[in-house]
Design a protein around this motif. Sequence first.
Motif, short mmCIF file in Angstrom:
data_model
loop_
_atom_site.label_atom_id
_atom_site.label_comp_id
_atom_site.label_asym_id
_atom_site.label_seq_id
_atom_site.Cartn_x
_atom_site.Cartn_y
_atom_site.Cartn_z
N LEU A 61 11.34 13.19 18.84
CA LEU A 61 11.50 11.74 18.89
C LEU A 61 12.21 11.21 17.65
O LEU A 61 12.86 10.16 17.71
N ALA A 62 12.10 11.90 16.53
CA ALA A 62 12.80 11.47 15.32
C ALA A 62 14.21 12.04 15.24
O ALA A 62 15.14 11.38 14.77
N ALA A 63 14.38 13.28 15.71
CA ALA A 63 15.68 13.95 15.57
C ALA A 63 16.72 13.40 16.53
O ALA A 63 17.91 13.31 16.19
N TYR A 64 16.30 13.03 17.74
CA TYR A 64 17.28 12.58 18.73
C TYR A 64 17.99 11.30 18.30
O TYR A 64 19.23 11.23 18.35
N PRO A 65 17.28 10.24 17.86
CA PRO A 65 18.02 9.05 17.38
C PRO A 65 18.89 9.35 16.16
O PRO A 65 20.00 8.81 16.05
N LEU A 66 18.41 10.21 15.26
CA LEU A 66 19.19 10.51 14.07
C LEU A 66 20.44 11.32 14.38
O LEU A 66 21.36 11.39 13.55
N SER A 67 20.50 11.93 15.55
CA SER A 67 21.70 12.68 15.93
C SER A 67 22.81 11.77 16.44
O SER A 67 23.93 12.23 16.66
#
Length: 295
Positions: free
Chosen positions: A94-100
């Motif tokens: 949930l944190a990595a997907y938006p930051l990508s």
Amino acid sequence: MSVNKKKFSFFEICLAIGFCFFSFLVLYPFWQTLVLSFSDPNQASSLGANLWPEKWITDAYQFVFGYGHIMKAYMNTIIRTLTGTFLIVAFTMLAAYPLSKKELPFRNTITIFFLIAMFFSGGIIPDYLLVKNLGLIDTRWALVLPTAVNVFYIIIMRNYFMTIDKGIEESAMMDGASYFTILTRIILPLSKPVIATIALWAAVFHWNEWFHALVYIQDDAKSVLQIIVRDMLTAMDLSQSTDAAALGGGGSSKNLLLSNVRAATVIISIGPIVLVYPFVQKYFIKGIMIGSLKG
């Protein structure tokens, strides 16, 4: 009809011998520990390499599994590992997907904030006060919630998500799919290597971690395997006794050695991780390599 036989070069022969020797160095300590856990105390106390027990006995395992709340602690450790691994993988995704997403507002600022939190922490006392104020002391949530977010895992998974072709997401969005649908229906099935890698790291961490249980857990019935094993070995070492019954163990041997019990606890402790690793090993190398390249 002639068959061409492949000739191995001197380098290939030396390489094969080197790998065999290295494999022996890796496997021998594990095999020696396994043999020691099933060995007779007389054989265990003798010098030399014991490659096979003279007599297979299970007194050490009976003692370990019959000690105190160890079976309850074993179940607590399994539950903690499964719950903690699920939370780490879920929060990491949930944190990595938006930051990508490069179009995410303040993306670089958020990433820097995460990196600062990775290198600097408040310390043990602020962590304890936070857990206490949240009412998590002596609860199983104190073992999984404080470690549910790991910035290093987020960076690895973010980098992996950035390697996925953007055209797949764009075509899904044109069909009306939301970001959450894209994440669950498209991205996650394509991210099995990095998910398996993060899950393996998280599982090994929670399985071996004991300090949080020592600080936050007061009820022995909620303790984890490592704490009970430490108390058991400490009690057996301090007693300087070879009588298993005197320590409240389940073993029937009157000559049980500390080395037998230590070997049995090692086998019991690493057993689940050793069994799980072969199933995720094929994803492990690919996940860590791809997740560490692009950023």
